[in-house]
Scaffold this active site. Sequence first.
Site, short mmCIF file in Angstrom:
data_model
loop_
_atom_site.label_atom_id
_atom_site.label_comp_id
_atom_site.label_asym_id
_atom_site.label_seq_id
_atom_site.Cartn_x
_atom_site.Cartn_y
_atom_site.Cartn_z
N GLU A 92 7.30 -5.04 -6.80
CA GLU A 92 6.61 -4.53 -7.99
C GLU A 92 6.68 -3.02 -8.10
OE1 GLU A 92 2.56 -5.76 -7.72
OE2 GLU A 92 3.13 -7.82 -7.27
N CYS A 105 5.01 4.21 -9.55
CA CYS A 105 4.62 3.83 -8.20
C CYS A 105 5.64 2.81 -7.72
CB CYS A 105 3.21 3.24 -8.27
SG CYS A 105 2.65 2.55 -6.73
N CYS A 112 4.77 -6.66 3.62
CA CYS A 112 4.37 -5.58 4.52
C CYS A 112 3.81 -6.21 5.79
CB CYS A 112 3.27 -4.76 3.83
SG CYS A 112 2.71 -3.32 4.78
N CYS A 116 -3.44 -4.73 6.32
CA CYS A 116 -4.72 -4.22 5.80
C CYS A 116 -5.46 -5.35 5.07
CB CYS A 116 -4.48 -3.04 4.84
SG CYS A 116 -3.63 -1.65 5.61
N CYS A 119 -5.53 -5.72 1.07
CA CYS A 119 -4.28 -5.51 0.34
C CYS A 119 -3.51 -6.81 0.13
CB CYS A 119 -3.42 -4.51 1.10
SG CYS A 119 -1.88 -4.14 0.26
N CYS A 333 -1.39 -3.07 -5.91
CA CYS A 333 -0.37 -3.40 -4.94
C CYS A 333 -0.20 -4.89 -4.59
CB CYS A 333 -0.87 -2.69 -3.70
SG CYS A 333 0.25 -2.04 -2.64
N1 SAH Z 1 1.52 1.40 2.99
C1 SAH Z 1 1.17 2.61 2.31
C2 SAH Z 1 1.46 2.62 0.82
C3 SAH Z 1 1.15 1.39 0.02
S1 SAH Z 1 -0.49 1.02 -0.45
C4 SAH Z 1 -0.28 2.95 2.57
O1 SAH Z 1 -0.97 2.15 3.19
O2 SAH Z 1 -0.72 4.03 2.21
C5 SAH Z 1 -1.03 2.28 -1.54
C6 SAH Z 1 -2.51 2.52 -1.48
O3 SAH Z 1 -3.24 1.44 -2.09
C7 SAH Z 1 -3.05 2.64 -0.07
O4 SAH Z 1 -4.01 3.67 0.00
C8 SAH Z 1 -3.72 1.29 0.13
O5 SAH Z 1 -4.65 1.32 1.17
C9 SAH Z 1 -4.30 1.05 -1.23
N2 SAH Z 1 -4.66 -0.34 -1.54
C10 SAH Z 1 -4.00 -1.46 -1.23
N3 SAH Z 1 -4.65 -2.53 -1.73
C11 SAH Z 1 -5.71 -2.06 -2.39
C12 SAH Z 1 -6.75 -2.67 -3.12
N4 SAH Z 1 -6.82 -3.99 -3.26
N5 SAH Z 1 -7.70 -1.87 -3.68
C13 SAH Z 1 -7.62 -0.53 -3.54
N6 SAH Z 1 -6.67 0.11 -2.87
C14 SAH Z 1 -5.72 -0.65 -2.28
#
Ligand code: SAH
Length: 348
Positions: A92, A105, A112, A116, A119, A333
């Site tokens: 995406e 973006c 991944c 997390c 995510c 994301c």
């Molecule tokens: N792997 C990298 C970049 C991708 S995620 C990283 O972790 O920074 C981009 C951002 O979106 C990161 O700060 C991540 O923690 C955040 N993110 C992912 N899922 C999310 C969600 N459901 N709500 C808010 N932020 C989210």
Amino acid sequence: MCKVSLSAMTKEELKAFAEARGWPAFRAKQIFSWLHQKRAAAFAEMTNLPRAMQEELERACRIDFPAIARKQVSKDGTVKYLFRLFDENSVESVVMKYSYGYTICVSSQVGCRMGCRFCASTQGGLVRSLNAGEIAGQVYAAQKDIGERISHIVMMGMGEPFDNYDEVRKFLAIISDDEGLNIGMRNISLSTCGVIPGIERLAKEHLGLTLSVSLHAPNDTLRSGMMPINLKYPVADLMAACRAYQKETGRRVSFEYSMVQGVNDSDACAVQLSRLMKGMGAHVNLIPINPVDGSPYSSADAARIAAFQKKLALLGVNATIRRRLGADISAACGQLRKEVQTEMKKHP
Ligand code: SAH
């Protein structure tokens, strides 16, 4: 025979590729320009190359820029794309309109492996990393589709950029090339969940881009609960790496802090966060967490986020609340890819 991706090569790599075949160096420049300026989709379009050269490229190489598979447009103008890759995988991208121009973006991996908890991108694990051309191709396709110049890039889509460092580095070389899109490093941000060796490697490169670190919690107990990567690279080590990065590059790191109700949104957390930030002059982005299926987290409400920001301000930390764009099109994301996968399971 497995074909090599020509669209993933930097200009330097194309020069070496041409040299290995005994072709003059200007051919590498021509090929680079066909791919990254004129966005040729096939070798036959490269009309200033001799026919035999086109045929040799056809036999040995592939062009694997992604194609738009789905598109959703939000009421606020945010556009979300699902791209199909040459092997039927998908990623995406999201294009957002800001006062200073269009920002995309982009994703750096299919899925991944960072895990997390909040995510959507990580829920099915890592499928594979993208090559440099597949990352750049997201920008090309989106720019062509909206018919406007995209001036800014954030590497905050699916994937962990530092889990795919070499291709991400090559993407940065391609996208900033003056015979490509020529997007300046000052208009590029890269976000990491906190992979310290990646931060250290990037620091040495002095690229001038903005490094964002997804901190999300101010101590190890909370952060390890939200982000397993913290077990490997705990908060104190991560902050030391960020300080070293600032010292080495002279550029401030920015931090993302996604606010989860009842987890990391207390005033006590704000106090701990301010201690971590002490003397860094850093910027903190407060983000309402976007709830995803299968995740136990819900967003802190607007009043709590505002109070958290105020507390940080009193403690001398500059924080802004990120505007939520594209909420109606599941622009967080990994959400669209997951939706499409679920639909496909129901209606194959
Ligand atoms: N792997 C990298 C970049 C991708 S995620 C990283 O972790 O920074 C981009 C951002 O979106 C990161 O700060 C991540 O923690 C955040 N993110 C992912 N899922 C999310 C969600 N459901 N709500 C808010 N932020 C989210």
